[in-house]
Motif scaffolding. Sequence first.
Motif: not given
Length: 392
Positions: A3-12
């Motif tokens: 299902g819909a899952m909250r996804t964040d991104v870390i950009v190093v």
Amino acid sequence: MRGAMRTDVIVVAAGSGQRAGEGMPKQYRLVGGQTVLRRTLERFATHAGIRRVLPVINPDHADLCAESVIGLPGVLAPVAGGATRQASVRAGLEALASDPPDLVLIHDAARPFVSARLISDAIAAAQSHGAAVPALALVDTIKAVPEPGFLSGGPNREGLRSVQTPQSFHFALILAAHRAQIGRNDLTDDAAVAEAAGHPVAGFAGDPANVKLTTPEDFVTAERNAAADLTDVRTSTGFDVHAFAPGDHVMLGGVRVPHEFGLTGHSDADVVLHALTDALLGTIGSADIGHHFPPSDPQWKGASSDQFLAHAAKLVREAGGRIAHLDTTVICEAPKIGPHREAMREKIAAIAGISPARVSVKATTSERLGFTGRREGIAALAAATVRLPWID
């Protein structure tokens, strides 16, 4: 965990990029008119599956980062990185922990060509496996170096893969894994951190175009790749006119031209720069010069018009575009434009951040017809051509 899952991104983006040669840290160098960092952030910020994007930076580069994120949706205020990549990623994870996502993607800022397909695949792989990395089969034979200058047999490449980012994880899994490895500095990527904590890591298909910019040669190739992406060619026009007034010079194309009159206007009344500004703004659908610099605003009274053109050029760059050509025609009986043509080309090019070879300045009279023929003022026509990424 479907299902819909909250996804964040870390950009190093905390490194110095010393192998890229002298100059700015590589994540703040320009490729196709945009910083590498902005290109990378934009790929994630505009993806429908991403909630938030968090840059992790060297605090000394805060101003450079701020310029790179202007106008990007969903990009959080950056956090300070650590002395190692592992420490920087952990800082990013801890910053997200107060409002944790379900999934997190961890990506190198120096990979600005990550595709929407790869981002979607990374999200899906994290959902299915908990920990996953994009991988590519090796195409070259790998050799060992038993002593300097000599090669010998190496490993079987069929059992090896090169890995990329974004590496993707269940957030709780990778946060706990990083916390468990505090004090270790020998883990080169987040897959290694997960493995050290006992988690198997799945592989999914990487993308050969998702290259990491490391050497000066990489930037030459990246510039070519960026130019190939700019398939939306747009041309727009501009027009401006100002009346003569008492004075001893006129400003035309950023150049002071001696004349028996001046030009009246709220700024310095440079019809050439005003027309070029409107032409550039038109290529990105960004209204007109009066919208950005209202004549009713006293701060622009007597202002130098070079800042108007510079602003329009900056907006084009922020849209991912490159200025291909600027053309203007000055319409007047006097003064003579020819003696000042090359100075105008040089000045316009410097303001817009392009080569003088991409600037054309022409002049004509109106055969003594109309207000210009009666020597009541000067008019200018302009055209701008830009190349932009194709957006449906």
